[in-house]
Design a protein around this motif. Structure first.
Motif, PDB file in Angstrom:
ATOM      1  N   GLY A   1     -21.186 107.800   7.227  1.00  0.00           N
ATOM      2  CA  GLY A   1     -21.160 107.419   9.020  1.00  0.00           C
ATOM      3  C   GLY A   1     -22.210 107.708   9.598  1.00  0.00           C
ATOM      4  N   ALA A   2     -23.106 108.722   9.288  1.00  0.00           N
ATOM      5  CA  ALA A   2     -24.273 109.049   9.987  1.00  0.00           C
ATOM      6  C   ALA A   2     -25.597 108.982   9.213  1.00  0.00           C
ATOM      7  CB  ALA A   2     -23.862 110.598  10.681  1.00  0.00           C
TER       8      ALA A   2
ATOM      9  N   HIS B   1     -18.256 110.367  14.202  1.00  0.00           N
ATOM     10  CA  HIS B   1     -19.420 110.908  14.001  1.00  0.00           C
ATOM     11  C   HIS B   1     -20.607 109.656  13.544  1.00  0.00           C
ATOM     12  CE1 HIS B   1     -20.641 112.387   9.494  1.00  0.00           C
ATOM     13  NE2 HIS B   1     -20.108 110.995   9.542  1.00  0.00           N
ATOM     14  N   GLY B   2     -21.626 109.983  13.922  1.00  0.00           N
ATOM     15  CA  GLY B   2     -22.789 109.016  13.661  1.00  0.00           C
ATOM     16  C   GLY B   2     -22.868 108.111  14.542  1.00  0.00           C
TER      17      GLY B   2
ATOM     18  N   ALA C   1     -18.600  99.024  17.366  1.00  0.00           N
ATOM     19  CA  ALA C   1     -18.543  99.828  16.092  1.00  0.00           C
ATOM     20  C   ALA C   1     -17.312 100.945  16.191  1.00  0.00           C
ATOM     21  CB  ALA C   1     -19.632 100.249  15.641  1.00  0.00           C
ATOM     22  N   ILE C   2     -17.396 101.580  17.452  1.00  0.00           N
ATOM     23  CA  ILE C   2     -16.410 102.493  18.092  1.00  0.00           C
ATOM     24  C   ILE C   2     -14.987 102.124  17.954  1.00  0.00           C
ATOM     25  CG2 ILE C   2     -15.829 104.313  19.654  1.00  0.00           C
ATOM     26  CD1 ILE C   2     -18.767 104.702  20.479  1.00  0.00           C
ATOM     27  N   GLU C   3     -14.874 100.797  18.805  1.00  0.00           N
ATOM     28  CA  GLU C   3     -13.746 100.271  19.149  1.00  0.00           C
ATOM     29  C   GLU C   3     -12.881  99.892  17.987  1.00  0.00           C
ATOM     30  OE1 GLU C   3     -14.045  97.967  23.234  1.00  0.00           O
ATOM     31  OE2 GLU C   3     -14.803  96.993  21.578  1.00  0.00           O
TER      32      GLU C   3
ATOM     33  N   VAL D   1     -14.066 106.958  11.442  1.00  0.00           N
ATOM     34  CA  VAL D   1     -15.355 106.368  10.969  1.00  0.00           C
ATOM     35  C   VAL D   1     -15.851 105.132  11.584  1.00  0.00           C
ATOM     36  CG1 VAL D   1     -15.688 107.771   8.746  1.00  0.00           C
ATOM     37  CG2 VAL D   1     -14.570 105.539   8.732  1.00  0.00           C
ATOM     38  N   LEU D   2     -17.129 104.942  11.963  1.00  0.00           N
ATOM     39  CA  LEU D   2     -17.615 103.954  12.694  1.00  0.00           C
ATOM     40  C   LEU D   2     -17.165 102.524  11.686  1.00  0.00           C
ATOM     41  CD1 LEU D   2     -20.811 105.093  14.147  1.00  0.00           C
ATOM     42  CD2 LEU D   2     -18.746 104.305  15.545  1.00  0.00           C
TER      43      LEU D   2
END
Ligand code: PXL
Length: 270
Positions: free
Chosen positions: A17-18, A209-210, A243-245, A255-256
């Protein structure tokens, strides 16, 4: 080379994710050719960092050297650098191989889970050696407070910090307000031309995260594709918001979704 080449100098997040993994996914989403120089191997998932294994400074230097030997890097970013020794070789490598190439500095200091991703003594190395080389610095609220030297509790303090930091270093700063309170996520871009505000409605109860890694990687792609700084930030903000939505959930962790608009199997068969 039809795709612009971008480089991420950052740590590996095995949970995808990051770090380097988020950067590569973002580079793909923007149709850039992604390359990497890995600084650390972090054993982690979105809620927990178990261990950090730094790569030797010489190996970091070699990765940057070999990428630069074979590819015309159009823009690059730094993420987790971890130690003063790694910061020093990255600065030397920029000087030798990446001079005048647009550079997005994400001053990664602490994981979302609270674990330090930078030795506290190495903050000075970021401030003295790296920030002066950057095209853009992208601190979140906590990173900005550490760089500024005072806590940031609201938008006014974020604005004051952004003005001070941009003046102090003579380098553009994107102050990210995602961790402030309020029903909007407000980021402020400070350049020598002034201030620009980027606002989106906050997506409540979602904090994967990320996001910082992904946002800075997306800005790096925009710069590699020849966008002006504020245009690159605008497009990257739209990408990170989507990506968050459209995030995924796994066993209670968010996770994104780096590929909201990825092609379906039907499309692939055509
Ligand atoms: O989101 C900051 C970050 C950056 N780089 C690596 C990480 C993290 C967070 O966990 O693991 C490698």
């Amino acid at each position: 080379m039809n795709s612009p080449v971008v480089l991420s100098i950052a740590g590996s997040d095995n949970s995808g994710g990051a770090g380097i993994q988020a950067d590569l996914k973002t580079f793909c989403a923007f149709r850039c050719y992604g390359t990497t120089a890995i600084t650390c191997i972090v054993a982690e998932h979105p809620g927990r960092v178990k261990s950090i294994e730094p790569v030797t400074p010489l190996r970091v230097q070699e990765q940057i050297e070999l990428v630069s030997e074979a590819f015309p890097v159009k823009a690059f970013k730094t993420g987790m650098l971890y130690s003063q020794a790694i910061i020093e070789v990255v600065v030397q490598s920029i000087e030798t191989h990446l001079k005048a190439v647009p550079f997005v500095l994400d001053p990664v200091m602490v994981a979302s889970s609270g674990v330090a991703l930078l030795h506290p003594q190495a903050i000075e190395g970021i401030q003295k050696l790296l920030i002066p080389q950057a095209t853009l610095v992208t601190p979140n609220r906590d990173e900005a407070a550490l760089l500024w030297g005072k806590p940031i509790m609201d938008l006014n303090a974020m604005r004051e910090a952004g003005l001070d930091l941009t003046n102090r270093y003579q380098v553009p700063f994107l102050m990210k307000g995602g961790h402030l309170k309020g029903d909007q996520a407000v980021d402020l871009l400070f350049t020598h031309q002034g201030e620009e505000t980027f606002i989106v409605p906050r997506i409540p109860h979602v904090d994967p995260h990320g996001t910082g890694c992904t946002y800075s990687a997306a800005i790096t792609c925009g710069l590699a594709q020849g966008l002006k700084l504020n245009e690159a930030v605008r497009e990257a903000k739209s990408y990170i918001t989507q990506a968050i939505e459209s995030h995924f959930e796994s066993r209670g962790y968010q996770v994104l979704n780096h590929f909201k608009d990825s092609i379906s199997r039907e499309e692939r068969k055509r």
